[in-house]
Design a protein around this motif. Structure first.
Motif, PDB file in Angstrom:
ATOM      1  N   GLN A 178       0.822  -1.212   0.000  1.00  9.62           N
ATOM      2  CA  GLN A 178       0.000   0.000   0.000  1.00  9.62           C
ATOM      3  C   GLN A 178       0.857   1.264   0.000  1.00  9.62           C
ATOM      4  N   TRP A 179       1.943   1.231   0.756  1.00 13.47           N
ATOM      5  CA  TRP A 179       2.721   2.450   0.942  1.00 13.47           C
ATOM      6  C   TRP A 179       3.482   2.889  -0.317  1.00 13.47           C
ATOM      7  N   LYS A 180       3.891   1.918  -1.143  1.00 10.31           N
ATOM      8  CA  LYS A 180       4.633   2.263  -2.365  1.00 10.31           C
ATOM      9  C   LYS A 180       5.803   3.212  -2.103  1.00 10.31           C
ATOM     10  N   VAL A 181       6.636   2.890  -1.123  1.00  8.46           N
ATOM     11  CA  VAL A 181       7.853   3.670  -0.847  1.00  8.46           C
ATOM     12  C   VAL A 181       9.034   2.701  -0.919  1.00  8.46           C
ATOM     13  N   PRO A 182      10.272   3.210  -1.013  1.00  4.58           N
ATOM     14  CA  PRO A 182      11.418   2.294  -1.001  1.00  4.58           C
ATOM     15  C   PRO A 182      11.466   1.512   0.316  1.00  4.58           C
ATOM     16  N   ILE A 183      11.752   0.216   0.204  1.00  2.00           N
ATOM     17  CA  ILE A 183      11.906  -0.619   1.396  1.00  2.00           C
ATOM     18  C   ILE A 183      13.386  -1.005   1.490  1.00  2.00           C
ATOM     19  N   TYR A 184      14.090  -0.405   2.453  1.00  2.00           N
ATOM     20  CA  TYR A 184      15.514  -0.688   2.659  1.00  2.00           C
ATOM     21  C   TYR A 184      15.641  -1.823   3.679  1.00  2.00           C
ATOM     22  N   GLY A 185      15.965  -3.007   3.207  1.00  2.97           N
ATOM     23  CA  GLY A 185      16.045  -4.175   4.095  1.00  2.97           C
ATOM     24  C   GLY A 185      17.478  -4.456   4.507  1.00  2.97           C
ATOM     25  N   ALA A 186      17.686  -4.778   5.782  1.00  2.00           N
ATOM     26  CA  ALA A 186      19.032  -5.086   6.291  1.00  2.00           C
ATOM     27  C   ALA A 186      19.389  -6.537   5.971  1.00  2.00           C
ATOM     28  N   LYS A 191      23.863  -3.615  -0.456  1.00  2.00           N
ATOM     29  CA  LYS A 191      24.692  -2.488  -0.858  1.00  2.00           C
ATOM     30  C   LYS A 191      25.307  -1.841   0.405  1.00  2.00           C
ATOM     31  N   ASN A 192      26.569  -1.491   0.327  1.00  2.00           N
ATOM     32  CA  ASN A 192      27.285  -0.857   1.444  1.00  2.00           C
ATOM     33  C   ASN A 192      26.600   0.462   1.822  1.00  2.00           C
ATOM     34  N   VAL A 193      26.120   0.550   3.022  1.00  2.00           N
ATOM     35  CA  VAL A 193      25.355   1.729   3.439  1.00  2.00           C
ATOM     36  C   VAL A 193      26.235   2.979   3.488  1.00  2.00           C
ATOM     37  N   LYS A 219      10.935 -10.337  -0.928  1.00  2.00           N
ATOM     38  CA  LYS A 219      10.517 -10.015  -2.308  1.00  2.00           C
ATOM     39  C   LYS A 219      10.049  -8.570  -2.476  1.00  2.00           C
ATOM     40  N   VAL A 220       9.569  -7.960  -1.394  1.00  2.00           N
ATOM     41  CA  VAL A 220       9.105  -6.575  -1.526  1.00  2.00           C
ATOM     42  C   VAL A 220      10.185  -5.561  -1.116  1.00  2.00           C
ATOM     43  N   VAL A 221      11.358  -6.078  -0.726  1.00  2.00           N
ATOM     44  CA  VAL A 221      12.467  -5.172  -0.406  1.00  2.00           C
ATOM     45  C   VAL A 221      12.978  -4.562  -1.709  1.00  2.00           C
ATOM     46  N   THR A 222      13.035  -3.249  -1.794  1.00  2.00           N
ATOM     47  CA  THR A 222      13.502  -2.608  -3.030  1.00  2.00           C
ATOM     48  C   THR A 222      15.021  -2.407  -3.009  1.00  2.00           C
ATOM     49  N   ASP A 223      15.599  -2.242  -1.825  1.00  2.00           N
ATOM     50  CA  ASP A 223      17.042  -2.012  -1.710  1.00  2.00           C
ATOM     51  C   ASP A 223      17.607  -2.804  -0.535  1.00  2.00           C
ATOM     52  N   LYS A 224      18.463  -3.789  -0.829  1.00  2.00           N
ATOM     53  CA  LYS A 224      19.141  -4.496   0.257  1.00  2.00           C
ATOM     54  C   LYS A 224      20.333  -3.657   0.701  1.00  2.00           C
ATOM     55  N   VAL A 225      20.447  -3.423   1.997  1.00  2.00           N
ATOM     56  CA  VAL A 225      21.560  -2.626   2.500  1.00  2.00           C
ATOM     57  C   VAL A 225      22.349  -3.412   3.541  1.00  2.00           C
ATOM     58  N   THR A 226      23.630  -3.104   3.621  1.00  2.00           N
ATOM     59  CA  THR A 226      24.551  -3.822   4.495  1.00  2.00           C
ATOM     60  C   THR A 226      25.482  -2.855   5.208  1.00  2.00           C
ATOM     61  N   PRO A 228      29.028  -2.232   6.450  1.00  2.00           N
ATOM     62  CA  PRO A 228      30.311  -2.847   6.117  1.00  2.00           C
ATOM     63  C   PRO A 228      31.047  -3.326   7.373  1.00  2.00           C
ATOM     64  N   GLY A 229      31.534  -4.550   7.320  1.00  2.00           N
ATOM     65  CA  GLY A 229      32.340  -5.084   8.421  1.00  2.00           C
ATOM     66  C   GLY A 229      33.806  -4.967   8.080  1.00  2.00           C
ATOM     67  N   PHE A 230      34.647  -4.835   9.106  1.00  2.00           N
ATOM     68  CA  PHE A 230      36.093  -4.704   8.890  1.00  2.00           C
ATOM     69  C   PHE A 230      36.826  -5.809   9.641  1.00  2.00           C
ATOM     70  N   GLY A 231      36.079  -6.645  10.341  1.00  2.00           N
ATOM     71  CA  GLY A 231      36.703  -7.672  11.179  1.00  2.00           C
ATOM     72  C   GLY A 231      36.108  -9.034  10.918  1.00  2.00           C
ATOM     73  N   GLN A 232      35.937  -9.827  11.975  1.00  2.00           N
ATOM     74  CA  GLN A 232      35.551 -11.208  11.784  1.00  2.00           C
ATOM     75  C   GLN A 232      34.212 -11.602  12.408  1.00  2.00           C
ATOM     76  N   ALA A 233      33.563 -10.693  13.146  1.00  2.00           N
ATOM     77  CA  ALA A 233      32.260 -11.050  13.706  1.00  2.00           C
ATOM     78  C   ALA A 233      31.308 -11.360  12.553  1.00  2.00           C
TER      79      ALA A 233
END
Lengths: 255, 255
Positions: A178-186, A191-193, A219-226, A228-233
């Motif tokens: 319904q909202w028709k807005v970008p859905i930024y999913g973690a 994509k590197n935030v 499936k409804v996520v428009t942008d996958k975001v991540t 960035p990690g620099f270590g090993q966790a």
């Protein structure tokens, strides 16, 4: 003017203790808030407070505010307060408060909404509410399996911020359609935030502690975001990740 | 080759239960690690494992790794494991591990160090260790009153990251004087961290949950930094704030 002060009865004890359970909170449509700061804030909010259980010292210190609210006051000792609630130490007050109706909000013109898909831990939910309030993201939407907003641990870990946010529980799939807005999913492979360009609007969607965002909702996520990690966790706690995404997204609105 | 498998004795039960307390951990210079993933990681690390208490199923599934380590194996049921440790559910293993000596490290050439001034909550400390590991900040220094690194709740909430960090407890004032690097202290009235320029090196210093950074230590802070708020929450949890600062500082090293 407050009604006359009563003593704590067995029935009231039983009633407040029942509110530790979601089933009875839903039946009564009431929950409780503990501790001096949060109780004063809720008395001063648009929540309707039904009962104030408080020590003599709390009542005398906050007499004016109590009298100006239309609340039944019940006198209790520190020991009684501690047995009623979940705080290890509470020498001030506990308030029984009416829930708000579960009503959808319209998507805000120029801000983000935080969406939670089955975030189950009450401490995480409360912390996320506090983060939302810090970043001025006043609107949250939760899947049905997300922890109960009115759980005492959610209220406690929100540190009073529960008063300042709007939220509702819903089928997130339907709502996002319904909202028709970008859905930024973690996600861990998005994509590197740190590299994202200016954005002003959309859902910041966080998934379950163990399983992340559900397959259907992915499936409804428009942008996958991540982040960035620099270590090993292998991952970050969901409240931590929410905070970092909010910080990055809010930075992007002002750049 | 592992020694022969023993049964769990009353003395071993008493010994492991004593390790819930800091006093006995320090006396024995040992602590314990619970759960399949963390136990396997610690067996595979440079920590010296003394005892492995495990279920039959864990032992048969990880036979090779157990045999290649020089550890005394003790057979236990799930119920026994759960009564020994703090996990509500543990059907795999618990390891008794030797502490590392409290030894100072040299300040890294091209990275940050996280400093904690009296962060008291074990969950916060464990979460901060996980965040440090995510951001590749391998070195942490703690004031004497900071929670005990080897507290079972710290180990648990670090999600295995406790294995990959270096740390020591010290008088932070003395240490910072020796290091002669920028000390970035988290305050509510510092410089907006979103506006900072490229930096590569220094201490990210976080204060106590209630009182922040102590007055004495404040004097050696070279740069007060603040996470910009956009809403009404008065503060952020210390682990949340650490995560946001690490994210901002690591972004600055690559810009």
């Amino acid at each position: 003017m407050a009604e006359s002060i009563r003593m704590l009865s067995k029935n009231t004890v039983k009633f407040i203790k029942s509110l530790h359970q979601k089933k009875f909170r839903n039946q009564e449509q009431k929950f409780f808030v503990e501790g001096e700061k949060s109780v004063l804030e809720v008395l001063n909010s648009d929540f309707r407070v039904e009962l104030l259980v408080a020590t003599e010292s709390f009542i005398s210190r906050h007499n004016t505010q109590i009298n100006s609210s239309d609340v039944q006051v019940i006198l209790a000792t520190q020991n009684q307060l501690e047995s009623l609630g979940q705080y290890q130490s509470n020498d001030s007050a506990l308030a029984v408060v009416h829930m708000k109706p579960n009503r959808a909000f319209a998507f805000p013109e120029d801000n983000f909404v935080i969406g939670l898909d089955d975030v189950r831990d009450p401490g995480n939910l409360g912390t996320i509410i506090r983060i939302a309030d810090w970043y001025g993201i006043k609107n949250l939407v939760f899947s049905a399996q997300t922890a109960d907003f009115y759980n005492p641990k959610v209220i406690q870990s929100s540190m009073g911020s529960f008063i300042r946010v709007n939220f509702f529980y819903a089928d997130l799939n339907e709502v996002f359609h319904q909202w028709k807005v970008p859905i930024y999913g973690a996600f861990l492979d998005g994509k590197n935030v740190h590299k994202m360009k200016q954005i002003r609007r959309g859902v910041i969607l966080m998934g379950n502690e163990s399983n992340g965002i559900g397959e259907d909702l992915e499936k409804v996520v428009t942008d996958k975001v991540t982040i960035p990690g620099f270590g090993q966790a292998e991952s970050l706690n969901v409240a931590i990740a929410t905070a970092i995404l909010c910080d990055n997204f809010k930075r992007l609105t002002i750049e």
